[in-house]
Design a protein around this motif. Structure first.
Motif, PDB file in Angstrom:
ATOM      1  N   GLY A 144      37.953  79.548  16.403  1.00 37.10           N
ATOM      2  CA  GLY A 144      36.713  79.855  16.691  1.00 37.10           C
ATOM      3  C   GLY A 144      36.649  81.138  17.556  1.00 37.10           C
ATOM      4  O   GLY A 144      35.815  82.040  17.394  1.00 37.10           O
ATOM      5  N   TRP A 145      37.550  80.995  18.787  1.00 35.04           N
ATOM      6  CA  TRP A 145      37.513  82.366  19.775  1.00 35.04           C
ATOM      7  C   TRP A 145      37.751  83.556  18.941  1.00 35.04           C
ATOM      8  O   TRP A 145      37.231  84.531  19.278  1.00 35.04           O
ATOM      9  N   ILE A 153      33.236  77.405  10.108  1.00 31.76           N
ATOM     10  CA  ILE A 153      34.791  77.786  10.426  1.00 31.76           C
ATOM     11  C   ILE A 153      35.255  76.847  11.117  1.00 31.76           C
ATOM     12  O   ILE A 153      36.851  76.422  10.722  1.00 31.76           O
ATOM     13  N   CYS A 154      34.714  76.445  12.147  1.00 35.39           N
ATOM     14  CA  CYS A 154      35.297  75.279  12.920  1.00 35.39           C
ATOM     15  C   CYS A 154      35.544  74.155  12.448  1.00 35.39           C
ATOM     16  O   CYS A 154      36.911  73.714  12.233  1.00 35.39           O
ATOM     17  N   ILE A 155      34.658  73.768  11.472  1.00 39.77           N
ATOM     18  CA  ILE A 155      34.939  72.544  10.640  1.00 39.77           C
ATOM     19  C   ILE A 155      36.099  72.604   9.551  1.00 39.77           C
ATOM     20  O   ILE A 155      36.993  71.796   9.457  1.00 39.77           O
ATOM     21  N   SER A 179      39.815  83.173   6.057  1.00 42.41           N
ATOM     22  CA  SER A 179      38.527  82.757   6.942  1.00 42.41           C
ATOM     23  C   SER A 179      37.465  84.006   6.891  1.00 42.41           C
ATOM     24  O   SER A 179      36.143  83.587   6.814  1.00 42.41           O
ATOM     25  N   ALA A 180      37.859  85.184   6.830  1.00 36.90           N
ATOM     26  CA  ALA A 180      36.857  86.515   6.831  1.00 36.90           C
ATOM     27  C   ALA A 180      36.007  86.310   5.684  1.00 36.90           C
ATOM     28  O   ALA A 180      34.756  86.992   5.477  1.00 36.90           O
ATOM     29  N   ARG A 181      36.537  85.672   4.475  1.00 40.98           N
ATOM     30  CA  ARG A 181      35.451  85.448   3.601  1.00 40.98           C
ATOM     31  C   ARG A 181      34.444  84.505   3.412  1.00 40.98           C
ATOM     32  O   ARG A 181      33.378  84.526   2.779  1.00 40.98           O
ATOM     33  N   ALA A 225      27.461  70.597   9.507  1.00 37.80           N
ATOM     34  CA  ALA A 225      27.475  71.968  10.054  1.00 37.80           C
ATOM     35  C   ALA A 225      26.103  72.443  10.297  1.00 37.80           C
ATOM     36  O   ALA A 225      25.668  73.576  10.972  1.00 37.80           O
ATOM     37  N   GLY A 226      25.083  71.957   9.247  1.00 42.37           N
ATOM     38  CA  GLY A 226      23.602  72.469   9.239  1.00 42.37           C
ATOM     39  C   GLY A 226      23.041  72.392  10.780  1.00 42.37           C
ATOM     40  O   GLY A 226      22.406  73.375  11.145  1.00 42.37           O
ATOM     41  N   VAL A 227      23.275  71.450  11.529  1.00 48.74           N
ATOM     42  CA  VAL A 227      22.571  71.285  12.624  1.00 48.74           C
ATOM     43  C   VAL A 227      22.920  72.356  13.783  1.00 48.74           C
ATOM     44  O   VAL A 227      22.217  72.949  14.233  1.00 48.74           O
TER      45      VAL A 227
END
Length: 743
Positions: free
Chosen positions: A525-526, A365-367, A441-443, A316-318
């Motif tokens: 994601g969207w 979030i996507c991961i 996911s909002a958290r 995720a970092g990249v």
């Protein structure tokens, strides 16, 4: 009866047991990308999709998965209401498509026998014929079609096999006569139904025979309460009919199971052939996955793997770094090309800082949803529900409550709606009230920014597990433990009731469909981007306005005069030491001016008013204001913090990521750090437990048809959040020997 030629599409209802591939077939027929899952409750409301074939339009109505048409829950009531045309906003279906699992026909034919009683043109999709063959089951499709009196089409919906044949059959359904289906009930039962229907007619109440049968069979009282037919004394007539049936050897409700399964046995005689085969691979895997010890250990390790990957710098970092750098570049570009003033501040400090601060979490979030989608699609989530049933039975609920709670990890709104699969009203209410405690996911952005900035990085087990992943998992655990305690208290007090049994069909394992996983990740994601572009954009602008105005420069007039003088001296200075000293003074003046203007703003005034309430949690007025602004939707806090700390006291703030701004923030007029580990834990626990989602409360109101329960949810969760944040702040400060903020 034939269907009249119409210019509007032919309405066809899809119905079947859970895990028969109903939603997959719906997608394959209509092209609509509806979410599919391997546990009941995924389709909690009817869905619509339309396709055309041979110049005919077919409208499909996908109904919630159900084992029977005996409505004992709101979810099952939806299916019955649609099929009988009892919903004002929904036209009555002209035909029914029943999806059967070819490997479980004995159980699947139960609901088909109820559908045939409706006497609507019917087509059967015999799905998952490949899975049935692996179990050694072969079905004589032609003979089954003759016995049922309706077309039977073999399909493999996940591979698209048989879908075109099904489309052609649906295109010709208008010419198909309703099935001739003799009632499987004994004569005594049919006579009682006819008597009750006659009583209703004499009272000018119209009710189809099917509903009268259901009234007689439903001893739970749910349907009687829903329909309210025949007046108060009609209940007595129903009770007398049940008594007579019991005396005649056809007791209610057992008479239905006896009659229908008798019909199923006769129908399948000679139709299904079974050959002995070794246990399927799914059964062998389940010996480990559903084991009370090994299965639970595997579940815990799996969750740790997911959370560790979410925090991995290499995964995720990249992309997070790219997004972060992109918004920094944009902020500097806009800032350097616009003159000082409100418009520049709005764009740089409001819009870019607020929205950019949220969008940076998109990769994580996507991961997370990538893993959840894979686990759902391969069939593992149903095993997780099975494992959780043991835990939930200890608090008076069943694994059936786990399914809505599982949905709540993505968002509490579908989780609350998924409680419709729970028949018992008290259990449904308890599940609904604890669903918002699941970490949605909002958290995630709140957890991520606090953990990345303030939790020291430690690694364990050779680097496979780290302190960030453990803290992230701990925040999820906080919500689960709180939900268990609240459910236990509710079940022992105001919503007391017996523990219901839990029956769950475990689907076979299968390789996840990458297209389904991709669509699920793209959808989430969207959704996140859309909220950042609307809700968070609007809140960022509002918070910026509250933090910028009244912008009374008179209160910082001496500092502004000195600022102008220092800038003039700096332009003329040549000595390096003097330049460094002037730059330091310039930064200090900027710091004091922006801080004084922020404290004098409308936001600052409101913040100081609420500060006595939030100080016991280790927070200052800025954290309190950001939290207050996030009560309509909790993800707003990141955008709000971005705005507040960009306009606050950090020199060169616009060039720093949010976590670095928070690390550098200090209490007003001091060099004392505002954030530390106890404060970060306090913020995270508050957000883990608080009801900061107006949309979820509105859905609870809609589902309960009362303001009482959303108000109750808001009050108990806010109280729980405050107490939890206070406790964790004090405990963490004691353990880390961090000085507590004086109140």
């Amino acid at each position: 009866m034939s269907i009249q030629q119409q210019t509007e599409p032919i309405a066809v209802a899809l119905i079947g047991n859970p895990n028969t591939g109903k939603s997959t077939l719906f997608n394959a027929l209509s092209g609509v990308r509806q979410r599919t899952g391997n546990y009941p409750g995924v389709t909690v409301e009817k869905k619509h999709g339309t396709f055309r074939i041979d110049d005919k339009a077919i409208e499909l109505i996908d109904l919630p998965g159900s084992y029977s048409l005996a409505p004992r829950s709101p979810d099952e009531m939806v299916a019955v209401d649609v099929l009988l045309g009892r919903l004002p906003a929904e036209r009555k279906p002209q035909a029914v498509l029943v999806i059967l699992d070819a490997g479980n026909l004995e159980r699947n034919l139960y609901i088909l026998s109820q559908v045939l009683e409706l006497r609507l043109p019917t087509i059967v999709a015999l799905n998952m014929i490949d899975a049935a063959a692996e179990k050694g089951v072969t079905v004589d499709v032609e003979l089954l079609s003759q016995r049922l009196g309706v077309p039977v089409i073999p399909t493999r919906a996940n591979q698209g096999e048989g879908v075109q044949d099904l489309r052609k059959a649906l295109a010709n359904i208008e010419h198909q006569a309703p099935p001739e289906y003799p009632s499987p009930f004994p004569p005594a039962f049919r006579e009682e139904v006819a008597g009750l229907q006659g009583q209703l007619v004499s009272r000018n109440v119209s009710a189809p025979r099917y509903l009268v049968e259901r009234l007689l069979l439903d001893t739970s009282g749910y349907l009687e309460c829903e329909l309210k037919l025949g007046g108060e004394d009609f209940h007595q007539l129903i009770e007398e009919a049940r008594k007579r049936l019991k005396e005649s050897g056809a007791p209610v409700p057992a008479v239905e199971a006896m009659s229908r399964y008798g019909w199923v046995r006769e129908t399948l005689r000679g139709v299904v052939e079974r050959k002995p085969v070794p246990p399927p691979l799914s059964d062998r895997i389940d010996r480990v996955m559903t084991h009370p010890i090994f299965g639970t250990i595997f579940f815990a390790l799996l969750m740790m793997l997911v959370f560790t990957t979410v925090f991995s710098d290499y995964v995720a970092g990249v992309p997070m770094g790219w997004i972060e750098a992109g918004f920094e570049w944009l902020g500097e570009l806009v800032g350097s090309n616009l003159a000082e003033g409100p418009f520049r501040s709005l764009l740089v400090d409001g819009v870019i800082a607020g929205v950019g601060g949220v969008l940076v979490f998109l990769p994580q979030i996507c991961i997370l949803f990538f893993f959840i989608a894979i686990l759902e699609d391969c069939g593992y989530m149903a095993r997780a529900a099975y494992l959780m049933d043991r835990l939930f039975s200890n608090i008076g609920l069943s694994g059936k409550s786990f399914i809505p709670l599982l949905s709540s990890f993505a968002c509490a709104i579908p989780g609350v709606m998924a409680t419709r699969v729970i028949e018992n009203r008290r259990d449904r209410l308890v599940t609904m009230l604890i669903a918002p405690l699941m970490s949605c996911s909002a958290r995630i952005p709140v957890y991520v920014v606090m953990i990345a900035a303030f939790v020291p990085p430690y690694s364990f087990a050779g680097g496979l597990i780290n302190s960030h992943a453990l803290t992230f998992a701990g925040m999820y655990l906080v919500g689960i433990v709180a939900a268990v305690i609240v459910a236990f208290v509710l079940k022992k007090t105001i919503l007391r009731g017996a523990t219901p049994p839990f029956v769950l069909e475990l689907p076979s394992y299968k390789w996840p469909s990458m297209s389904t996983v991709g669509l699920r990740v793209a959808e989430k994601g969207w959704s996140f981007i859309r909220r950042a572009g609307t809700l968070i954009f609007a809140s960022s602008v509002l918070v910026w306005a509250a933090a910028y105005y009244p912008h009374n420069e008179a209160i910082v007039a001496p500092e502004l005069e000195r600022l102008a003088a220092v800038e003039t001296e700096l332009e003329q200075a040549t000595d390096e030491e003097k330049i460094a000293a002037l730059e330091e003074e310039l930064a200090a003046l900027d710091h004091r001016i922006s801080g004084a203007l922020l404290r004098d703003s409308y936001l600052g005034r409101a913040g100081r008013w609420i500060e006595p309430v939030v100080r016991p949690l280790g927070w200052d007025w800025r954290i309190g204001c950001a939290t207050l602004a996030s009560f309509p939707a909790r993800e707003v806090i990141i955008g709000t913090l971005g705005v507040i700390f960009d306009m606050g006291d950090e020199e060169e703030a616009e060039s720093l990521p949010l976590r670095e701004k928070l690390q550098a923030a200090t209490w007003d007029d001091t060099d004392k750090p505002l954030f530390n580990l106890p404060v970060a834990l306090s913020v995270m626990v508050f957000f883990a437990l608080c009801a900061q989602c107006a949309a979820t409360l509105a859905v609870i109101k809609r589902e309960t048809n009362s303001w009482r329960w959303p108000i109750f949810t808001f009050v108990y969760m806010t109280t729980l959040a405050y107490v939890g944040a206070f406790a964790i702040y004090r405990i963490a400060a004691f353990l880390t020997e961090t000085p507590i903020v004086s109140v």
